[in-house]
Design an enzyme around this catalytic site. Structure first.
Site, PDB file in Angstrom:
ATOM      1  N   LYS A 252       0.842  -1.188   0.000  1.00 39.66           N
ATOM      2  CA  LYS A 252       0.000   0.000   0.000  1.00 39.66           C
ATOM      3  C   LYS A 252       0.882   1.244   0.000  1.00 39.66           C
ATOM      4  O   LYS A 252       1.982   1.237   0.552  1.00 39.66           O
ATOM      5  CB  LYS A 252      -0.886   0.026   1.254  1.00 39.66           C
ATOM      6  CG  LYS A 252      -1.935  -1.058   1.335  1.00 39.66           C
ATOM      7  CD  LYS A 252      -2.698  -0.951   2.646  1.00 39.66           C
ATOM      8  CE  LYS A 252      -3.706  -2.060   2.821  1.00 39.66           C
ATOM      9  NZ  LYS A 252      -4.858  -1.915   1.914  1.00 39.66           N
ATOM     10  N   ARG A 326     -10.104 -11.662   1.288  1.00 44.08           N
ATOM     11  CA  ARG A 326     -10.979 -12.665   0.659  1.00 44.08           C
ATOM     12  C   ARG A 326     -10.328 -14.040   0.642  1.00 44.08           C
ATOM     13  O   ARG A 326     -11.032 -15.055   0.649  1.00 44.08           O
ATOM     14  CB  ARG A 326     -11.364 -12.191  -0.744  1.00 44.08           C
ATOM     15  CG  ARG A 326     -10.216 -12.071  -1.729  1.00 44.08           C
ATOM     16  CD  ARG A 326     -10.545 -11.194  -2.927  1.00 44.08           C
ATOM     17  NE  ARG A 326     -10.642  -9.795  -2.536  1.00 44.08           N
ATOM     18  CZ  ARG A 326     -10.944  -8.820  -3.384  1.00 44.08           C
ATOM     19  NH1 ARG A 326     -11.182  -9.104  -4.662  1.00 44.08           N
ATOM     20  NH2 ARG A 326     -11.020  -7.572  -2.971  1.00 44.08           N
TER      21      ARG A 326
END
Length: 478
Positions: A252, A326
């Site tokens: 990030k 996920r």
């Protein structure tokens, strides 16, 4: 804060100040009307005013129910905390209307929350005693006491989860979450099973294992079980517990990495729900499954282009290591369905996608699933609990975006379009056919954490997902 009910008349209760809720100035005595008109007291903005001469604290409330009432008492307690007082009293009946105990308590307790653990100079915490006179109530004292007890149990769990989410990653990592689960189990007579990384490898949970393998903190699979006698049904809750998310090798940017302690919001919500079931005498068997993982970088980190094999045998091409939640949920969903049979409902909670915030804002939970009836039930729970949801629709055209050239599916699509929905459709691959219409995915990315206060929420964690789920379960009795 100490909240209690009293059968004494208000005038016979000793207290520093009296709290008066104002909906209509005409309902007040003329001298009070004159005073509030003089100061331009706003009836629509939860305005407050303290009359030090009469020791009366006024707070406005447009509607004496639901969210308005919670916001009213939240505004009141935040301003009362600034005063040098130790006790407050008020009538349960205001403006000729009996107020709801649960809504009052939510406003007071959630509004009063502060997270000051890391402040070097802590303000001395004042314990305010609040007495509610119930002499004018039409309800029996036992009913009101039970309502108070339930509301305190719920708000206590919400505030516990707020503090968990607000705790920095250096002090809160997978083992910490596992220890919290053990403590919750001990205090509530729950069953608690904790599995480490050896179990993940041995049982084919390679998606979850790979996400956490570069961290110095071992990943933990947490399974809490609440089993009442003769349960009316079986509910499974699955939570994403990323105690910190650097993005992995798909690192990030700096600004996006700040606040990633909030990525444990889903798993934390499951802890909060499980912590409340016994106090509410829940009649359903409930299982809480949490994947507690830290997504870090290093020589052992999983990589874009890797192909992972999930617990159900589905192969996943990794296109982005920052789409890690996920992967964790995929294996946890498989574990839940393999270990628990005859499921009536299965919900997962995750701070999954920034796209959900773009679509619905910072206050709303994105909700996805195959059953319109189930989504309607969750909407009813949202309306009742005060949490906000927005239904994001699946469609037949989006699943093709998840197709991989070398594996069964990719973990991240090349398009930014419908990012929250495609993430939900990714998880759909790990929900068994018989459970498709029993499953809802709740993306709490926006609602679980805020950089600025809103409503009765302060800076940081909000405990999103707890109240709506408990309300959903309560409504199942009806």
């Amino acid at each position: 804060m100490n909240i209690k009910l009293s059968k004494k008349y208000l005038k016979n209760i000793d207290s520093d100040i009296e709290l008066v809720v104002v909906k209509d100035l005409k309902k007040l005595e003329k001298n009070r009307q004159k005073l509030l008109k003089k100061i331009s007291f706003d009836l629509k903005s939860f305005d407050t005013y303290f009359d030090a001469n009469e020791n009366i604290f006024y707070v406005s409330c447009p509607k004496l129910k639901k969210e308005d009432l919670k916001l009213c008492f939240s505004s009141a307690i935040r301003n009362i905390k600034k005063l040098n007082i130790k006790s407050v009293k008020f009538d349960l009946v205001q403006n000729n209307k009996e107020l709801n105990i649960g809504e009052i308590v939510e406003g007071l307790v959630l509004g009063a929350y502060d997270f000051t653990k890391y402040k070097s100079e802590k303000k001395k915490s004042k314990k305010i005693n609040i007495t509610i006179s119930i002499t004018k109530s039409k309800n029996e004292e036992e009913i009101l006491e039970k309502d108070l007890e339930n509301a305190l149990a719920i708000t206590s769990s919400v505030n516990m989860v707020r503090s968990i989410v607000n705790t920095p990653p250096e002090d809160y990592f997978p083992a910490t979450m596992a220890n919290d689960a053990k403590n919750i189990a001990s205090e509530n007579n729950l069953q608690c099973i904790i599995h480490g990384e050896d179990y993940l490898v041995e049982n084919g949970m390679n998606a979850m294992f790979n996400v956490g393998r570069a961290s110095r903190h071992e990943s933990q699979l947490i399974h809490l079980s609440y089993k009442p006698k003769e349960p009316k049904g079986k509910i499974v809750l699955v939570g994403k517990g990323l105690t910190y998310d650097s993005g992995g090798l798909s690192l990030k940017v700096g600004g996006s990495m700040v606040s990633m302690k909030c990525d444990k919001g889903g798993g934390s919500a499951v802890l909060g729900i499980m912590n409340t079931l016994k106090a509410l005498s829940c009649e359903y068997e409930v299982h809480g499954i949490i994947g507690a993982v830290e997504n870090m970088i290093g020589g052992d980190a999983y990589k874009p282009d890797d192909v992972l094999v999930a617990k159900n045998g589905t192969t996943i091409e990794v296109r982005n290591t920052d789409a890690e939640g996920r992967l964790v949920l995929a294996d946890c969903l498989c574990y839940a369905q393999d270990e628990i049979k005859d499921i009536d409902y299965i919900f997962d909670y995750a701070t999954l996608t920034g796209a959900c915030i773009v679509a619905l804002g910072n206050e709303t939970i994105g909700t996805m699933g195959h059953s319109d009836k189930l989504k309607q039930k969750m909407q009813k729970a949202a309306d009742s609990s005060g949490e906000l949801i927005g239904i994001l629709p699946f469609n037949r055209y989006l699943p093709k975006q998840l197709k991989s050239g070398i594996a069964d599916i990719v973990n991240s699509t090349s398009s930014r379009a419908a990012g929250s929905i495609t993430a939900g459709l990714f998880l759909n691959n790990f929900v068994k056919k018989e459970n498709k219409k029993k499953w809802l995915h709740l993306d709490i990315a926006g609602a679980a954490y805020s950089e600025s206060p809103w409503g009765y929420h302060s800076f940081g964690g909000t405990g999103a997902g707890i109240r709506i789920t408990l309300d959903f379960i309560k409504n199942l009795k009806k």
